[in-house]
Design a protein around this motif. Structure first.
Motif, PDB file in Angstrom:
ATOM      1  N   LEU A   1      37.244  -3.289 -26.482  1.00 14.44           N
ATOM      2  CA  LEU A   1      38.695  -3.317 -26.721  1.00 14.44           C
ATOM      3  C   LEU A   1      39.339  -2.001 -26.282  1.00 14.44           C
ATOM      4  O   LEU A   1      40.384  -1.992 -25.624  1.00 14.44           O
ATOM      5  CB  LEU A   1      38.989  -3.566 -28.206  1.00 14.44           C
ATOM      6  CG  LEU A   1      38.490  -4.886 -28.809  1.00 14.44           C
ATOM      7  CD1 LEU A   1      38.865  -4.953 -30.283  1.00 14.44           C
ATOM      8  CD2 LEU A   1      39.070  -6.079 -28.069  1.00 14.44           C
TER       9      LEU A   1
ATOM     10  N   PHE B   1      39.188 -12.005 -24.038  1.00 13.35           N
ATOM     11  CA  PHE B   1      39.425 -11.742 -25.462  1.00 13.35           C
ATOM     12  C   PHE B   1      40.255 -12.822 -26.162  1.00 13.35           C
ATOM     13  O   PHE B   1      40.508 -12.728 -27.354  1.00 13.35           O
ATOM     14  CB  PHE B   1      40.153 -10.402 -25.631  1.00 13.35           C
ATOM     15  CG  PHE B   1      39.417  -9.226 -25.072  1.00 13.35           C
ATOM     16  CD1 PHE B   1      38.293  -8.718 -25.712  1.00 13.35           C
ATOM     17  CD2 PHE B   1      39.831  -8.613 -23.897  1.00 13.35           C
ATOM     18  CE1 PHE B   1      37.605  -7.631 -25.201  1.00 13.35           C
ATOM     19  CE2 PHE B   1      39.151  -7.524 -23.376  1.00 13.35           C
ATOM     20  CZ  PHE B   1      38.030  -7.024 -24.025  1.00 13.35           C
TER      21      PHE B   1
ATOM     22  N   TYR C   1      31.804  -4.754 -29.042  1.00 15.90           N
ATOM     23  CA  TYR C   1      33.130  -5.351 -29.116  1.00 15.90           C
ATOM     24  C   TYR C   1      34.235  -4.306 -29.249  1.00 15.90           C
ATOM     25  O   TYR C   1      35.205  -4.313 -28.475  1.00 15.90           O
ATOM     26  CB  TYR C   1      33.191  -6.331 -30.285  1.00 15.90           C
ATOM     27  CG  TYR C   1      34.439  -7.187 -30.291  1.00 15.90           C
ATOM     28  CD1 TYR C   1      34.640  -8.160 -29.326  1.00 15.90           C
ATOM     29  CD2 TYR C   1      35.410  -7.007 -31.267  1.00 15.90           C
ATOM     30  CE1 TYR C   1      35.781  -8.952 -29.325  1.00 15.90           C
ATOM     31  CE2 TYR C   1      36.563  -7.787 -31.282  1.00 15.90           C
ATOM     32  CZ  TYR C   1      36.738  -8.754 -30.304  1.00 15.90           C
ATOM     33  OH  TYR C   1      37.873  -9.520 -30.301  1.00 15.90           O
TER      34      TYR C   1
ATOM     35  N   THR D   1      41.897  -1.402 -22.959  1.00 18.97           N
ATOM     36  CA  THR D   1      43.227  -0.818 -23.156  1.00 18.97           C
ATOM     37  C   THR D   1      43.383   0.454 -22.324  1.00 18.97           C
ATOM     38  O   THR D   1      44.429   0.677 -21.701  1.00 18.97           O
ATOM     39  CB  THR D   1      43.465  -0.503 -24.644  1.00 18.97           C
ATOM     40  OG1 THR D   1      43.253  -1.682 -25.417  1.00 18.97           O
ATOM     41  CG2 THR D   1      44.892  -0.008 -24.878  1.00 18.97           C
TER      42      THR D   1
ATOM     43  N   LEU E   1      46.460  -6.336 -26.332  1.00 22.10           N
ATOM     44  CA  LEU E   1      45.821  -5.184 -25.679  1.00 22.10           C
ATOM     45  C   LEU E   1      46.541  -4.825 -24.379  1.00 22.10           C
ATOM     46  O   LEU E   1      46.730  -3.636 -24.066  1.00 22.10           O
ATOM     47  CB  LEU E   1      44.351  -5.491 -25.391  1.00 22.10           C
ATOM     48  CG  LEU E   1      43.437  -5.699 -26.594  1.00 22.10           C
ATOM     49  CD1 LEU E   1      42.043  -6.109 -26.138  1.00 22.10           C
ATOM     50  CD2 LEU E   1      43.359  -4.446 -27.449  1.00 22.10           C
TER      51      LEU E   1
END
Length: 263
Positions: A64, A93, A60, A68, A101
Motif C-alpha cells: 500500500l 487492491f 500488504y 502510494t 490510494l
C-alpha cells in the motif's frame, strides 16, 4: 572581494530557492534514463499480475505504501502513467482502496509540484511578465475554487500543467489541495472501477494475441500487437457524468459574471 562575495551569496540564494526543482528534474531524469517509466503500461501489468498479487499478499501494508509513493513520484516528476497506475490500483487492491490510494498519491505529488512552482519559479515568472501575469492571477484567484475544480474534473489541459499553474498564479495552498483532492475523485474512481474487472480483459487480449501469433507464424511478433487502450475501458455514460460535474463546477463563476453585467 566584495563583488566575489556578492556573487557567491547570490549563487547560494539561487540554489536554495531552486534545489526542489532541481531535485524533481533529477529524479525524473533518473527514471527516464533507467527506463523505469516503460513499466507503467497495462501490458506489463497483465504480464506480471500473478507475481504482483503474490507480493501484495505477502507484504500488504508495504505494498500500500509503495503504491502510494510510486504514484506520488510519478505525478511529481510529471511522467505519463497516472491513468495506468489508477487502473492498476483498482485491479490489484479493489476499486475503493485502489481509488483512495491513487487519490492520496496524486494529491501528494501534485502538491509537491505546486510548492516547487510557488517557491522556485513564481518570482522569476513575475519578473519576466510583470503586470500582465498579476492581472490574470488576480482574476484566477478570485474564482480559484471553481476554476480548479473544473480543470480537475475535465482534463482540458495536461495534469502536469494544472499542477504547475496554480503555484505560479498564487492560488492559496489549501484551496489548491482541497480542489485537487475533491476534483480528481470522480475520474479516479471511474478508472479504478474499470481496473477492478480487468482479469477478463487481460485473458481475452492474451487469447487474441496468441491466436494472431499462431496464424502469422514466424513473423507474428512483428505483426501481432498486445495492447490495451486505457481510455477504451471507460463507458460513454461515465465520461458524460464527469463532464457534467465539470460544467456544474463553473456555475458559480458564470452566475457571478452575469450578476456583474446586470448591475
Amino acid at each position: 572581494m566584495e563583488h566575489i562575495e556578492d556573487m557567491t551569496h547570490g549563487a547560494a540564494n539561487w540554489l536554495k530557492r531552486l534545489w526542489p526543482l532541481l531535485l524533481l528534474v533529477g529524479v525524473g531524469g533518473l527514471i527516464v534514463a533507467m527506463g523505469w517509466h516503460r513499466y507503467l503500461t497495462l501490458e506489463h501489468l497483465a504480464q506480471n499480475r500473478e507475481s504482483l498479487r503474490a507480493m501484495i499478499a505477502s507484504h500488504y501494508a508495504l505494498a500500500l505504501a509503495v503504491f502510494t509513493a510510486v504514484y506520488a513520484v510519478t505525478v511529481a516528476v510529471s511522467i505519463p502513467g497516472g491513468v495506468v497506475l489508477t487502473i492498476g490500483g483498482g485491479f490489484l487492491f479493489g476499486w475503493f482502496l485502489g481509488g483512495v490510494l491513487s487519490i492520496v498519491g496524486a494529491t501528494i505529488g501534485a502538491t509537491a509540484v505546486y510548492l516547487v512552482a510557488r517557491s522556485a519559479l513564481r518570482d522569476v515568472l513575475i519578473a519576466k511578465t510583470g503586470p500582465r501575469l498579476q492581472r490574470f492571477a488576480e482574476g484566477f484567484r478570485e474564482d480559484a475554487l471553481s476554476y480548479l475544480l473544473f480543470l480537475r474534473l475535465i482534463p482540458v489541459f495536461p495534469f502536469w500543467l494544472v499542477n504547475l499553474a496554480p503555484g505560479l498564479l498564487g492560488v492559496p495552498f489549501w484551496t489548491y489541495v482541497v480542489t485537487t483532492f475533491i476534483g480528481i475523485i470522480p475520474g479516479t474512481f471511474a478508472f479504478a472501477l474499470a481496473g477492478n474487472g480487468l482479469d477478463s480483459v487481460f485473458d481475452a487480449q492474451q487469447a487474441s494475441y496468441e491466436s494472431c501469433l499462431a496464424k502469422a507464424g514466424e513473423g507474428g511478433h512483428d505483426s501481432c500487437v498486445y495492447g490495451i487502450d486505457p481510455g477504451a475501458l471507460l463507458t460513454t455514460d461515465v465520461i458524460v457524468a464527469v463532464v457534467a460535474l465539470g460544467v456544474v463546477s463553473l456555475i458559480p463563476v458564470v452566475a457571478k459574471k452575469l450578476r456583474r453585467r446586470t448591475v
